[in-house]
Scaffold this motif. Structure first.
Motif, PDB file in Angstrom:
ATOM      1  N   ALA A  81       2.015  19.465 150.028  1.00  0.00           N
ATOM      2  CA  ALA A  81       2.765  19.576 148.926  1.00  0.00           C
ATOM      3  C   ALA A  81       1.771  18.852 147.693  1.00  0.00           C
ATOM      4  N   GLN A  82       0.985  17.868 147.929  1.00  0.00           N
ATOM      5  CA  GLN A  82       0.211  17.383 146.928  1.00  0.00           C
ATOM      6  C   GLN A  82      -0.846  18.250 146.389  1.00  0.00           C
ATOM      7  N   CYS A  83      -1.153  19.186 147.259  1.00  0.00           N
ATOM      8  CA  CYS A  83      -2.422  20.037 146.834  1.00  0.00           C
ATOM      9  C   CYS A  83      -1.888  21.256 146.076  1.00  0.00           C
ATOM     10  N   GLU A  84      -0.598  21.258 146.156  1.00  0.00           N
ATOM     11  CA  GLU A  84      -0.095  22.467 145.166  1.00  0.00           C
ATOM     12  C   GLU A  84      -0.420  22.650 143.948  1.00  0.00           C
ATOM     13  N   PRO A  85      -0.701  23.671 143.339  1.00  0.00           N
ATOM     14  CA  PRO A  85      -0.827  23.565 141.829  1.00  0.00           C
ATOM     15  C   PRO A  85       0.540  23.331 141.031  1.00  0.00           C
ATOM     16  N   ARG A  86       0.554  22.343 139.773  1.00  0.00           N
ATOM     17  CA  ARG A  86       1.750  22.097 139.122  1.00  0.00           C
ATOM     18  C   ARG A  86       2.203  23.392 138.325  1.00  0.00           C
ATOM     19  N   GLY A  87       3.632  23.579 138.229  1.00  0.00           N
ATOM     20  CA  GLY A  87       3.642  25.014 137.378  1.00  0.00           C
ATOM     21  C   GLY A  87       4.247  24.666 135.961  1.00  0.00           C
ATOM     22  N   CYS A  88       4.851  25.478 135.433  1.00  0.00           N
ATOM     23  CA  CYS A  88       5.389  25.514 134.183  1.00  0.00           C
ATOM     24  C   CYS A  88       6.472  24.310 133.990  1.00  0.00           C
TER      25      CYS A  88
ATOM     26  N   PHE B  84       6.660  21.449 135.389  1.00  0.00           N
ATOM     27  CA  PHE B  84       5.761  20.214 135.026  1.00  0.00           C
ATOM     28  C   PHE B  84       5.392  20.009 133.796  1.00  0.00           C
ATOM     29  N   ALA B  85       4.638  21.048 133.039  1.00  0.00           N
ATOM     30  CA  ALA B  85       4.299  21.061 131.760  1.00  0.00           C
ATOM     31  C   ALA B  85       5.159  20.789 130.716  1.00  0.00           C
TER      32      ALA B  85
ATOM     33  N   SER C 145       7.848  18.807 131.151  1.00  0.00           N
ATOM     34  CA  SER C 145       8.380  17.578 131.038  1.00  0.00           C
ATOM     35  C   SER C 145       7.543  16.711 130.464  1.00  0.00           C
ATOM     36  N   GLN C 146       6.360  17.069 130.186  1.00  0.00           N
ATOM     37  CA  GLN C 146       5.643  15.965 129.352  1.00  0.00           C
ATOM     38  C   GLN C 146       6.246  15.726 127.923  1.00  0.00           C
TER      39      GLN C 146
END
Length: 59
Positions: free
Chosen positions: A21-28, A30-31, A33-34
């Motif tokens: 789960a930590q290696c998966e790319p973060r998606g939209c 996540f972006a 939520s900044q």
């Protein structure tokens, strides 16, 4: 015939679920939520809302 009652002496080298789960790319999501991006989108949204209300109510 090999003895299958003994346990394997080699450690398990498969990745755990948390490591995968930590290696998966973060998606939209996540972006979005900044905080700086949310502030920018809120300002743009307010400007569009003010422009549309100006067109509807004052012109």
């Amino acid at each position: 015939m090999p003895d299958t009652t003994r346990l394997d002496t080699q450690p398990d080298t498969r990745q755990s679920e948390t490591a995968r789960a930590q290696c998966e790319p973060r998606g939209c999501l996540f972006a979005l939520s900044q905080p700086p991006l949310m502030i920018f989108l809120a300002v743009i949204g307010c400007l569009l809302l003010m422009a549309s209300l100006h067109d509807l109510l004052l012109l």
